[in-house]
Write a protein that holds these residues in place. Structure first.
Motif, PDB file in Angstrom:
ATOM      1  N   VAL A 150       6.695 -15.707 -10.721  1.00 47.06           N
ATOM      2  CA  VAL A 150       5.604 -14.756 -10.501  1.00 47.06           C
ATOM      3  C   VAL A 150       6.224 -13.415 -10.104  1.00 47.06           C
ATOM      4  O   VAL A 150       6.917 -13.318  -9.082  1.00 47.06           O
ATOM      5  CB  VAL A 150       4.634 -15.259  -9.414  1.00 47.06           C
ATOM      6  CG1 VAL A 150       3.581 -14.194  -9.102  1.00 47.06           C
ATOM      7  CG2 VAL A 150       3.959 -16.549  -9.875  1.00 47.06           C
ATOM      8  N   CYS A 151       5.976 -12.393 -10.919  1.00 44.72           N
ATOM      9  CA  CYS A 151       6.462 -11.046 -10.630  1.00 44.72           C
ATOM     10  C   CYS A 151       5.325 -10.249 -10.011  1.00 44.72           C
ATOM     11  O   CYS A 151       4.259 -10.120 -10.613  1.00 44.72           O
ATOM     12  CB  CYS A 151       6.921 -10.352 -11.905  1.00 44.72           C
ATOM     13  SG  CYS A 151       8.266 -11.192 -12.742  1.00 44.72           S
ATOM     14  N   CYS A 152       5.556  -9.736  -8.796  1.00 42.60           N
ATOM     15  CA  CYS A 152       4.515  -8.990  -8.088  1.00 42.60           C
ATOM     16  C   CYS A 152       5.097  -7.717  -7.510  1.00 42.60           C
ATOM     17  O   CYS A 152       6.309  -7.578  -7.348  1.00 42.60           O
ATOM     18  CB  CYS A 152       3.932  -9.843  -6.957  1.00 42.60           C
ATOM     19  SG  CYS A 152       5.111 -10.176  -5.632  1.00 42.60           S
ATOM     20  N   GLY A 153       4.198  -6.787  -7.192  1.00 42.30           N
ATOM     21  CA  GLY A 153       4.589  -5.536  -6.539  1.00 42.30           C
ATOM     22  C   GLY A 153       3.815  -5.400  -5.250  1.00 42.30           C
ATOM     23  O   GLY A 153       3.728  -6.329  -4.463  1.00 42.30           O
ATOM     24  N   HIS A 154       3.246  -4.218  -5.037  1.00 39.52           N
ATOM     25  CA  HIS A 154       2.282  -3.902  -3.989  1.00 39.52           C
ATOM     26  C   HIS A 154       2.902  -3.672  -2.622  1.00 39.52           C
ATOM     27  O   HIS A 154       2.499  -2.751  -1.920  1.00 39.52           O
ATOM     28  CB  HIS A 154       1.193  -4.972  -3.918  1.00 39.52           C
ATOM     29  CG  HIS A 154       0.043  -4.626  -3.042  1.00 39.52           C
ATOM     30  ND1 HIS A 154      -0.610  -3.409  -3.115  1.00 39.52           N
ATOM     31  CD2 HIS A 154      -0.594  -5.332  -2.068  1.00 39.52           C
ATOM     32  CE1 HIS A 154      -1.587  -3.388  -2.213  1.00 39.52           C
ATOM     33  NE2 HIS A 154      -1.600  -4.526  -1.573  1.00 39.52           N
ATOM     34  N   THR A 155       3.877  -4.485  -2.193  1.00 42.10           N
ATOM     35  CA  THR A 155       4.445  -4.301  -0.853  1.00 42.10           C
ATOM     36  C   THR A 155       5.575  -3.272  -0.830  1.00 42.10           C
ATOM     37  O   THR A 155       5.976  -2.834   0.242  1.00 42.10           O
ATOM     38  CB  THR A 155       5.026  -5.615  -0.305  1.00 42.10           C
ATOM     39  OG1 THR A 155       6.190  -5.945  -1.074  1.00 42.10           O
ATOM     40  CG2 THR A 155       4.031  -6.749  -0.386  1.00 42.10           C
ATOM     41  N   HIS A 156       6.126  -2.948  -1.991  1.00 41.88           N
ATOM     42  CA  HIS A 156       7.225  -1.993  -2.144  1.00 41.88           C
ATOM     43  C   HIS A 156       8.551  -2.522  -1.588  1.00 41.88           C
ATOM     44  O   HIS A 156       9.527  -1.775  -1.542  1.00 41.88           O
ATOM     45  CB  HIS A 156       6.900  -0.631  -1.508  1.00 41.88           C
ATOM     46  CG  HIS A 156       5.701   0.048  -2.098  1.00 41.88           C
ATOM     47  ND1 HIS A 156       5.514   1.407  -2.054  1.00 41.88           N
ATOM     48  CD2 HIS A 156       4.613  -0.438  -2.760  1.00 41.88           C
ATOM     49  CE1 HIS A 156       4.371   1.729  -2.642  1.00 41.88           C
ATOM     50  NE2 HIS A 156       3.806   0.618  -3.073  1.00 41.88           N
ATOM     51  N   ILE A 157       8.580  -3.762  -1.137  1.00 41.06           N
ATOM     52  CA  ILE A 157       9.805  -4.343  -0.578  1.00 41.06           C
ATOM     53  C   ILE A 157      10.481  -5.222  -1.636  1.00 41.06           C
ATOM     54  O   ILE A 157       9.884  -6.212  -2.081  1.00 41.06           O
ATOM     55  CB  ILE A 157       9.489  -5.216   0.659  1.00 41.06           C
ATOM     56  CG1 ILE A 157       8.856  -4.366   1.772  1.00 41.06           C
ATOM     57  CG2 ILE A 157      10.757  -5.909   1.180  1.00 41.06           C
ATOM     58  CD1 ILE A 157       9.774  -3.369   2.411  1.00 41.06           C
ATOM     59  N   GLY A 194      14.089   1.416   3.688  1.00 46.78           N
ATOM     60  CA  GLY A 194      15.320   1.776   4.400  1.00 46.78           C
ATOM     61  C   GLY A 194      16.270   2.657   3.615  1.00 46.78           C
ATOM     62  O   GLY A 194      17.318   3.044   4.127  1.00 46.78           O
ATOM     63  N   SER A 195      15.925   2.984   2.377  1.00 47.88           N
ATOM     64  CA  SER A 195      16.678   3.999   1.630  1.00 47.88           C
ATOM     65  C   SER A 195      15.721   4.645   0.639  1.00 47.88           C
ATOM     66  O   SER A 195      14.732   4.043   0.228  1.00 47.88           O
ATOM     67  CB  SER A 195      17.888   3.404   0.907  1.00 47.88           C
ATOM     68  OG  SER A 195      17.564   3.070  -0.427  1.00 47.88           O
ATOM     69  N   PRO A 196      16.006   5.886   0.246  1.00 48.83           N
ATOM     70  CA  PRO A 196      15.052   6.612  -0.614  1.00 48.83           C
ATOM     71  C   PRO A 196      15.191   6.303  -2.100  1.00 48.83           C
ATOM     72  O   PRO A 196      14.445   6.862  -2.908  1.00 48.83           O
ATOM     73  CB  PRO A 196      15.410   8.083  -0.333  1.00 48.83           C
ATOM     74  CG  PRO A 196      16.853   8.056   0.007  1.00 48.83           C
ATOM     75  CD  PRO A 196      17.097   6.759   0.715  1.00 48.83           C
ATOM     76  N   HIS A 197      16.110   5.421  -2.474  1.00 50.86           N
ATOM     77  CA  HIS A 197      16.358   5.176  -3.898  1.00 50.86           C
ATOM     78  C   HIS A 197      15.162   4.562  -4.622  1.00 50.86           C
ATOM     79  O   HIS A 197      14.353   3.863  -4.019  1.00 50.86           O
ATOM     80  CB  HIS A 197      17.552   4.223  -4.057  1.00 50.86           C
ATOM     81  CG  HIS A 197      18.833   4.750  -3.506  1.00 50.86           C
ATOM     82  ND1 HIS A 197      19.090   4.792  -2.150  1.00 50.86           N
ATOM     83  CD2 HIS A 197      19.917   5.267  -4.120  1.00 50.86           C
ATOM     84  CE1 HIS A 197      20.293   5.319  -1.958  1.00 50.86           C
ATOM     85  NE2 HIS A 197      20.811   5.619  -3.135  1.00 50.86           N
ATOM     86  N   GLN A 238       8.204  12.350   4.121  1.00 51.45           N
ATOM     87  CA  GLN A 238       9.205  11.696   4.972  1.00 51.45           C
ATOM     88  C   GLN A 238       9.750  10.402   4.353  1.00 51.45           C
ATOM     89  O   GLN A 238      10.963  10.256   4.199  1.00 51.45           O
ATOM     90  CB  GLN A 238       8.604  11.450   6.368  1.00 51.45           C
ATOM     91  CG  GLN A 238       9.532  10.773   7.355  1.00 51.45           C
ATOM     92  CD  GLN A 238      10.683  11.682   7.775  1.00 51.45           C
ATOM     93  OE1 GLN A 238      10.656  12.889   7.540  1.00 51.45           O
ATOM     94  NE2 GLN A 238      11.715  11.093   8.366  1.00 51.45           N
ATOM     95  N   PRO A 239       8.901   9.429   3.966  1.00 54.00           N
ATOM     96  CA  PRO A 239       9.450   8.225   3.330  1.00 54.00           C
ATOM     97  C   PRO A 239      10.115   8.515   1.984  1.00 54.00           C
ATOM     98  O   PRO A 239      11.098   7.845   1.631  1.00 54.00           O
ATOM     99  CB  PRO A 239       8.240   7.299   3.172  1.00 54.00           C
ATOM    100  CG  PRO A 239       7.035   8.142   3.378  1.00 54.00           C
ATOM    101  CD  PRO A 239       7.455   9.287   4.234  1.00 54.00           C
ATOM    102  N   LEU A 240       9.620   9.505   1.239  1.00 57.58           N
ATOM    103  CA  LEU A 240      10.244   9.809  -0.054  1.00 57.58           C
ATOM    104  C   LEU A 240      11.700  10.202   0.114  1.00 57.58           C
ATOM    105  O   LEU A 240      12.561   9.798  -0.663  1.00 57.58           O
ATOM    106  CB  LEU A 240       9.474  10.931  -0.769  1.00 57.58           C
ATOM    107  CG  LEU A 240       8.206  10.500  -1.492  1.00 57.58           C
ATOM    108  CD1 LEU A 240       7.383  11.714  -1.895  1.00 57.58           C
ATOM    109  CD2 LEU A 240       8.526   9.647  -2.725  1.00 57.58           C
ATOM    110  N   LYS A 241      11.997  11.002   1.163  1.00 58.81           N
ATOM    111  CA  LYS A 241      13.377  11.481   1.292  1.00 58.81           C
ATOM    112  C   LYS A 241      14.248  10.608   2.173  1.00 58.81           C
ATOM    113  O   LYS A 241      15.459  10.841   2.265  1.00 58.81           O
ATOM    114  CB  LYS A 241      13.417  12.945   1.735  1.00 58.81           C
ATOM    115  CG  LYS A 241      12.873  13.224   3.106  1.00 58.81           C
ATOM    116  CD  LYS A 241      12.840  14.736   3.340  1.00 58.81           C
ATOM    117  CE  LYS A 241      12.176  15.059   4.661  1.00 58.81           C
ATOM    118  NZ  LYS A 241      11.879  16.483   4.813  1.00 58.81           N
TER     119      LYS A 241
END
Ligand SMILES: [Mn+2]
Length: 249
Positions: A150-157, A194-197, A238-241
């Protein structure tokens, strides 16, 4: 078979273009997209044009659903900015996205869980932040979906979980365009990569014997942060950079 999995682009065309350049190096046979494609105070229409031209199999995210429904209230600043930026063609494309897809090989594509686009699958809210959910919780959220992967997104982690009880695997490739955010549901919390990549993943091999690559791609995140500031959203800048959200307000 190598399948690239992208998710949560959130209108960040600069991050998406860096991922597309990286796909030239990882050379997948196909690319699939797990939704929340356009919403954000960045470049929604520019992102939509890129995605419409690429024609990747794509499922609908919760933000895609809200924008596609139209008449977004101004208080929903992220989705109303997005709705106002989109062309009629891009809105039609957003409306056409299905909630889930099965590309074959025992794989299911969804945004949140197989049944909801607005619930976390592999994360649990824990105080002000999140942690990996318990095996039993993830299994319960998977329900009776027959998919092995199952491939999921939403949490960004970015997360890879293989459930020992049932042998099913959950892959979250992380977010292409937004490495941190805050949300009030179910209780106020923040998510930080924890990183902007820009993040995405590659599924490699045959069904049941998959290997995975978690990709981490540099791009001009300072430019994305400046665009968020320009559009009145320091909470995105802030989170973007940095990949960190900062204190919850
Ligand atoms: Mn989402």
């Amino acid at each position: 078979m190598r399948i690239a999995v992208v998710a949560d682009i959130h209108g960040n065309a600069e991050a998406l273009e860096a991922v597309i350049a990286d796909l030239g190096r990882t050379a997948p046979d196909k690319v699939v997209n797990l939704g929340d494609c356009l919403s954000g105070p960045l470049w929604p229409e520019r992102t939509a044009k890129i995605l419409r031209e690429l024609g990747w199999p794509t499922v609908r995210g919760n933000h895609d659903r809200v924008v596609a429904a139209g008449n977004v209230p101004a208080a929903n600043r992220t989705d109303s900015f997005t709705e106002n930026d989109l062309s009629a063609e891009s809105l039609d494309w957003l409306k056409s996205l299905p909630a889930t897809q099965e590309p074959g090989g025992g794989i299911l594509l969804c945004h949140g869980t197989p049944y909801r686009d607005d619930l976390y699958l592999a994360e649990e809210v824990d105080g002000e932040t999140t942690r990996m959910a318990a095996q039993e919780t993830i299994t319960e959220r998977l329900g009776d979906t027959p998919a092995r992967l199952v491939c999921c997104g939403h949490t960004h982690i970015p997360r890879l979980v293989r459930l020992p009880q049932c042998g099913r695997t959950v892959l979250n490739p992380g977010s292409v365009g937004l490495p941190g955010y805050s949300d009030d549901t179910p209780t106020p919390h923040k998510v930080e990569t924890g990183s902007p990549h820009a993040r995405y993943a590659i599924i490699d091999g045959e069904a049941g014997a998959w290997s995975f690559e978690m990709r981490t791609v540099a791009y001009d995140w300072e430019r994305a942060a400046r665009e968020a500031e320009r559009n009145g959203r320091p909470d995105w800048a802030q989170p973007l950079k940095t990949g960190f959200y900062g204190p919850l307000s």
